[in-house]
Design an enzyme around this catalytic site. Structure first.
Site, mmCIF file in Angstrom:
data_model
loop_
_atom_site.group_PDB
_atom_site.id
_atom_site.type_symbol
_atom_site.label_atom_id
_atom_site.label_comp_id
_atom_site.label_asym_id
_atom_site.label_seq_id
_atom_site.Cartn_x
_atom_site.Cartn_y
_atom_site.Cartn_z
ATOM 1 N N GLU A 157 4.337 -1.545 7.547
ATOM 2 C CA GLU A 157 5.175 -2.758 7.481
ATOM 3 C C GLU A 157 6.667 -2.443 7.556
ATOM 4 O OE1 GLU A 157 3.669 -4.729 3.961
ATOM 5 O OE2 GLU A 157 1.654 -4.857 4.794
ATOM 6 N N GLU A 262 -6.935 -4.678 8.959
ATOM 7 C CA GLU A 262 -7.069 -5.408 7.684
ATOM 8 C C GLU A 262 -7.569 -6.830 7.931
ATOM 9 O OE1 GLU A 262 -3.511 -5.134 5.284
ATOM 10 O OE2 GLU A 262 -3.165 -3.055 5.845
HETATM 11 O O1 G3I Z 1 -5.693 -2.052 -10.972
HETATM 12 C C1 G3I Z 1 -4.729 -2.830 -11.713
HETATM 13 C C2 G3I Z 1 -5.250 -3.140 -13.059
HETATM 14 O O2 G3I Z 1 -5.396 -1.939 -13.782
HETATM 15 C C3 G3I Z 1 -4.278 -4.098 -13.745
HETATM 16 O O3 G3I Z 1 -4.786 -4.461 -14.976
HETATM 17 C C4 G3I Z 1 -4.058 -5.354 -12.899
HETATM 18 C C5 G3I Z 1 -3.049 -6.304 -13.508
HETATM 19 O O4 G3I Z 1 -2.310 -6.976 -12.527
HETATM 20 O O5 G3I Z 1 -3.570 -4.945 -11.654
HETATM 21 C C6 G3I Z 1 -4.461 -4.102 -10.947
HETATM 22 O O6 G3I Z 1 -3.830 -3.727 -9.762
HETATM 23 C C7 G3I Z 1 -3.764 -4.718 -8.741
HETATM 24 C C8 G3I Z 1 -4.484 -4.154 -7.517
HETATM 25 O O7 G3I Z 1 -4.312 -5.007 -6.417
HETATM 26 C C9 G3I Z 1 -5.975 -3.912 -7.759
HETATM 27 O O8 G3I Z 1 -6.600 -5.132 -8.010
HETATM 28 C C10 G3I Z 1 -2.310 -4.971 -8.411
HETATM 29 O O9 G3I Z 1 -1.711 -5.657 -9.497
HETATM 30 C C11 G3I Z 1 -2.190 -5.817 -7.166
HETATM 31 O O10 G3I Z 1 -0.818 -5.903 -6.779
HETATM 32 C C12 G3I Z 1 -2.964 -5.166 -6.044
HETATM 33 O O11 G3I Z 1 -2.897 -5.989 -4.894
HETATM 34 C C13 G3I Z 1 -3.159 -5.339 -3.664
HETATM 35 C C14 G3I Z 1 -1.922 -5.508 -2.755
HETATM 36 O O12 G3I Z 1 -2.190 -4.966 -1.472
HETATM 37 C C15 G3I Z 1 -0.721 -4.746 -3.307
HETATM 38 O O13 G3I Z 1 -0.974 -3.367 -3.359
HETATM 39 C C16 G3I Z 1 -4.374 -5.963 -3.025
HETATM 40 O O14 G3I Z 1 -5.528 -5.647 -3.809
HETATM 41 C C17 G3I Z 1 -4.557 -5.412 -1.607
HETATM 42 O O15 G3I Z 1 -5.595 -6.124 -0.943
HETATM 43 C C18 G3I Z 1 -3.269 -5.592 -0.820
HETATM 44 O O16 G3I Z 1 -3.442 -4.991 0.449
HETATM 45 C C19 G3I Z 1 -2.331 -5.087 1.362
HETATM 46 C C20 G3I Z 1 -2.311 -3.817 2.209
HETATM 47 O O17 G3I Z 1 -2.235 -2.695 1.358
HETATM 48 C C21 G3I Z 1 -1.120 -3.845 3.180
HETATM 49 N N1 G3I Z 1 -1.129 -5.052 4.001
HETATM 50 C C22 G3I Z 1 -1.252 -6.314 3.275
HETATM 51 C C23 G3I Z 1 -2.466 -6.271 2.343
HETATM 52 C C24 G3I Z 1 -2.654 -7.593 1.634
HETATM 53 O O18 G3I Z 1 -1.566 -7.844 0.793
#
Ligand code: G3I
Length: 374
Positions: A157, A262
């Site tokens: 990105e 994705e």
């Molecule tokens: O694992 C922690 C957990 O321990 C904690 O208690 C909880 C509280 O918020 O958060 C958990 O982590 C979350 C994680 O997903 C796992 O569920 C993060 O907050 C959350 O921000 C994270 O979101 C991910 C996001 O990227 C940011 O990294 C999404 O699952 C994931 O699908 C998304 O993927 C992105 C690609 O990497 C890049 N392109 C866009 C795509 C969609 O946003």
């Protein structure tokens, strides 16, 4: 020429032999010889805690991406502390099941801890310090999985909607050459790995033009980039077939492979004018944006089914150039789309439903695979 005859013949033959044997064809078999079909995994799936989905993944997919466990904030949360456990389990799962294994992602503006960009006093670090931190991170992470992770999203990105380079901390502190440096460090750490630039909304003309220019420049300088990932967080009507075909063709002309990295299909009303996948954007909850909390009307289910089939027909019309199509998850229950850009919605973006049962779209995607020419 869009179709690659050998690949189609092979797809058709596999499909025909599976049907002759009376088995239910799988996604990976239907597109064998055309591209690998992947899914992004969460820890419950690759540790087998979610046994039903682990079984689906083994049966249906031959490529895997780590939804979160290889992101900087997870794998390298503190300056001298790496958390390799979950990533090791992810890579083991892929190897045990003979899958094409992705690494996502090395350099991203998001999910990177603040310390990376700051000194002890909280001030921005110098170009030299940040380059060294980036180099150490890439060398350590790519080096650990050398020969095991097949393909890396090296930079994620990095282009903005208007086609200029995103003003991320990487860009502001190091300058535009942070991108080529990231590729060089990754190549040095694993010379055989495929190295990609991954982004969303590349089907939109302004952003695509900027991304094409970036890739053209990198290739001209001899930077070891091998592929471009189109994230394809799509909706029922965006992007159009024309936008998809043009985007795939134009990157193909630059001599890089194209991957759909994705894929998911959003059916809920969008609070935005334009499509986006920017995870930092959040919108307040409002029932008008959550119209299907108890299930989808049949008409919408049919629209989704048609959309999935259309997408796979488009991708497979570029067999050989498009080498992988990865879905951003397996079932609707786990998708990020339930919580973005509005938390707590009921969305339907993937091929398996909330009980991890195949939706009608699975069959439609399998049937959309290229057949043996008669
Ligand atoms: O694992 C922690 C957990 O321990 C904690 O208690 C909880 C509280 O918020 O958060 C958990 O982590 C979350 C994680 O997903 C796992 O569920 C993060 O907050 C959350 O921000 C994270 O979101 C991910 C996001 O990227 C940011 O990294 C999404 O699952 C994931 O699908 C998304 O993927 C992105 C690609 O990497 C890049 N392109 C866009 C795509 C969609 O946003």
């Amino acid at each position: 020429m869009r179709h690659h005859f050998g690949a189609i013949l092979s797809c058709g033959l596999v499909f025909a032999s599976v049907l002759a044997a009376g088995q239910q064809p799988t996604l990976k078999d239907a597109y064998n010889g055309c591209f690998v079909v992947g899914a992004a995994l969460n820890p419950a799936q690759f540790t087998g805690r979610d046994a039903k989905e682990a079984a689906i993944i083994k049966a249906q997919f031959n490529a895997i991406s780590p939804e979160n466990v290889l992101k900087w904030e997870v794998i390298h949360p503190q300056p001298n502390s790496y958390n390799f456990g979950p990533a090791d389990q992810y890579v083991d799962f892929g190897q045990q099941n003979h899958m094409f294994i992705l690494g996502h992602t090395l350099v991203w503006h998001s999910q990177t801890p603040k310390w990376v960009f700051q000194d002890d006093k909280g001030n921005p670090v110098s170009r030299k310090v940040l380059l060294k931190r980036m180099q150490d991170h890439i060398k350590t992470v790519v080096g650990r999985y050398k020969g095991r992770i097949n393909s890396w999203d090296v930079v994620n990105e990095v282009v903005d909607e208007d086609g200029t380079l995103r003003q991320s901390p990487w860009m502001k502190i190091i300058g535009p050459d942070y991108i080529e440096k990231a590729f060089e460090y990754a190549h040095k750490a694993d010379p055989k790995a495929q190295l990609n630039y991954n982004d969303y909304n590349l089907e939109n003309e302004a952003k695509r033009k900027g991304a094409l220019q970036l890739v053209r420049k990198l290739k001209a300088k001899g930077v070891p980039i091998t592929g471009v990932g189109l994230q394809d967080h799509v909706s029922l009507d965006w992007p159009t077939a024309d936008q998809l075909n043009t985007t795939i063709d134009e990157f193909g002309k630059l001599g890089v492979k194209v991957m759909i990295t994705e894929l998911d299909v959003d059916v809920l009303p969008s609070p935005f004018q334009d499509p986006t996948a920017d995870v930092s954007v959040k919108v307040a909850s409002n029932p008008k944006y959550n119209p299907y909390p108890n299930g989808l009307p049949e008409t919408v289910q049919q629209q989704i089914t048609n959309r999935w089939a259309e997408l796979f027909r488009i991708y497979s019309s570029h067999c050989g150039l498009v080498t992988r199509v990865t879905l951003w998850g397996v079932s609707d229950k786990d998708s990020w789309k339930n919580n973005w850009p509005i938390r707590g919605r009921t969305n339907y973006p993937l091929l398996f439903d909330r009980e991890s049962e195949p939706k009608p779209a699975v069959k439609a995607v399998i049937e959309a695979a290229p057949k043996k020419p008669s």
